[in-house]
Design a protein around this motif. Structure first.
Motif, PDB file in Angstrom:
ATOM      1  N   PRO A 131       0.813  -1.223   0.000  1.00 36.54           N
ATOM      2  CA  PRO A 131       0.000   0.000   0.000  1.00 36.54           C
ATOM      3  C   PRO A 131       0.849   1.278   0.000  1.00 36.54           C
ATOM      4  N   LEU A 132       1.864   1.318   0.856  1.00 41.14           N
ATOM      5  CA  LEU A 132       2.723   2.498   0.879  1.00 41.14           C
ATOM      6  C   LEU A 132       3.557   2.579  -0.405  1.00 41.14           C
ATOM      7  N   GLY A 133       3.937   1.432  -0.939  1.00 43.81           N
ATOM      8  CA  GLY A 133       4.666   1.419  -2.213  1.00 43.81           C
ATOM      9  C   GLY A 133       3.872   2.087  -3.322  1.00 43.81           C
ATOM     10  N   TRP A 134       2.572   1.755  -3.399  1.00 45.62           N
ATOM     11  CA  TRP A 134       1.717   2.378  -4.416  1.00 45.62           C
ATOM     12  C   TRP A 134       1.594   3.881  -4.193  1.00 45.62           C
ATOM     13  N   VAL A 135       1.415   4.281  -2.953  1.00 47.54           N
ATOM     14  CA  VAL A 135       1.265   5.715  -2.652  1.00 47.54           C
ATOM     15  C   VAL A 135       2.512   6.480  -3.087  1.00 47.54           C
ATOM     16  N   VAL A 136       3.662   6.016  -2.651  1.00 45.14           N
ATOM     17  CA  VAL A 136       4.903   6.726  -2.967  1.00 45.14           C
ATOM     18  C   VAL A 136       5.210   6.639  -4.464  1.00 45.14           C
ATOM     19  N   GLY A 137       4.970   5.487  -5.076  1.00 48.62           N
ATOM     20  CA  GLY A 137       5.196   5.354  -6.517  1.00 48.62           C
ATOM     21  C   GLY A 137       4.333   6.306  -7.323  1.00 48.62           C
ATOM     22  N   VAL A 138       3.066   6.424  -6.944  1.00 44.80           N
ATOM     23  CA  VAL A 138       2.159   7.345  -7.644  1.00 44.80           C
ATOM     24  C   VAL A 138       2.578   8.800  -7.410  1.00 44.80           C
ATOM     25  N   VAL A 139       2.984   9.126  -6.185  1.00 40.01           N
ATOM     26  CA  VAL A 139       3.443  10.497  -5.896  1.00 40.01           C
ATOM     27  C   VAL A 139       4.661  10.833  -6.748  1.00 40.01           C
ATOM     28  N   ILE A 140       5.605   9.908  -6.842  1.00 38.50           N
ATOM     29  CA  ILE A 140       6.795  10.137  -7.682  1.00 38.50           C
ATOM     30  C   ILE A 140       6.386  10.331  -9.139  1.00 38.50           C
ATOM     31  N   PHE A 141       5.472   9.501  -9.628  1.00 39.24           N
ATOM     32  CA  PHE A 141       5.025   9.622 -11.017  1.00 39.24           C
ATOM     33  C   PHE A 141       4.343  10.972 -11.256  1.00 39.24           C
ATOM     34  N   LEU A 142       3.465  11.386 -10.360  1.00 38.03           N
ATOM     35  CA  LEU A 142       2.763  12.666 -10.514  1.00 38.03           C
ATOM     36  C   LEU A 142       3.727  13.846 -10.410  1.00 38.03           C
ATOM     37  N   ALA A 143       4.685  13.758  -9.500  1.00 39.82           N
ATOM     38  CA  ALA A 143       5.676  14.830  -9.382  1.00 39.82           C
ATOM     39  C   ALA A 143       6.518  14.935 -10.651  1.00 39.82           C
ATOM     40  N   THR A 144       6.874  13.788 -11.188  1.00 41.42           N
ATOM     41  CA  THR A 144       7.645  13.771 -12.436  1.00 41.42           C
ATOM     42  C   THR A 144       6.824  14.370 -13.572  1.00 41.42           C
ATOM     43  N   ALA A 145       5.555  13.977 -13.666  1.00 47.82           N
ATOM     44  CA  ALA A 145       4.683  14.537 -14.708  1.00 47.82           C
ATOM     45  C   ALA A 145       4.543  16.042 -14.552  1.00 47.82           C
ATOM     46  N   ALA A 146       4.409  16.508 -13.325  1.00 48.99           N
ATOM     47  CA  ALA A 146       4.286  17.953 -13.095  1.00 48.99           C
ATOM     48  C   ALA A 146       5.553  18.686 -13.521  1.00 48.99           C
ATOM     49  N   LEU A 147       6.711  18.139 -13.162  1.00 43.76           N
ATOM     50  CA  LEU A 147       7.979  18.799 -13.478  1.00 43.76           C
ATOM     51  C   LEU A 147       8.372  18.680 -14.941  1.00 43.76           C
ATOM     52  N   TRP A 148       8.097  17.530 -15.535  1.00 44.13           N
ATOM     53  CA  TRP A 148       8.542  17.292 -16.903  1.00 44.13           C
ATOM     54  C   TRP A 148       7.513  17.688 -17.952  1.00 44.13           C
TER      55      TRP A 148
END
Length: 169
Positions: A131-148
């Protein structure tokens, strides 16, 4: 050869000079992409030799193998412009090379964002649970999408004095 003319960016360069500059810019960006993904691929390739690797669940093993394949695919794809350059060398196809390389780099960035967030998901899953893996993985993906994607699009839409449409030149 024609005299340099001002482009939409205010530069005084011929079309050939612009393509040459774009090609050199793309090469630098591809080097950064290659280095990052190759380091991550190297990290992933060392995991099976760790004692704890044998304790992965079947789902974790599947995620891991998917990440290894994705890391290899991104590394191979990031080298495609180099291969194309060799095949097109002295054929006066720099415009085609720049266009293809730009598309390849965009695909590499999308795949890299999935690779990075997937690797974080796997690590958090193994250490702290899925569960925490999914949360952090999604946060990283969204942050990357926002920045890139988000930030550059916002800059593109609000650019002052740049070419309309925000072309790469």
């Amino acid at each position: 050869m024609t005299d340099p003319e001002p482009t939409g960016s205010g530069r005084h360069e011929t079309e050939q000079e612009r393509y040459d500059r774009n090609w050199h810019d793309l090469q630098q960006e591809l080097r950064i992409t290659q280095t990052g993904t190759q380091l991550l691929a190297g990290f992933l390739l060392t995991l099976p030799f760790q004692n704890r690797f044998g304790t992965l669940s079947p789902a974790q093993t599947t995620i891991y193998l998917g990440l290894v394949v994705l890391a290899a695919a991104v590394s191979i794809l990031a080298l495609a412009p180099v291969a194309a350059h060799r095949m097109l060398f002295r054929r006066h196809r720099i415009g085609d090379l720049v266009s293809m390389s730009n598309r390849v780099l965009i695909i590499c960035l999308v795949a890299s964002s999935i690779l990075f967030s997937g690797t974080v998901l796997l690590i958090f899953d193994v250490v702290l649970g899925l569960p925490l893996g999914w949360v952090v993985g999604v946060v990283i993906f969204l942050a990357t999408a926002a920045l890139w994607i988000g930030v550059p699009l916002r800059l593109r839409l609000t650019s002052r004095g740049g070419p309309a449409g925000g072309t790469l030149d």
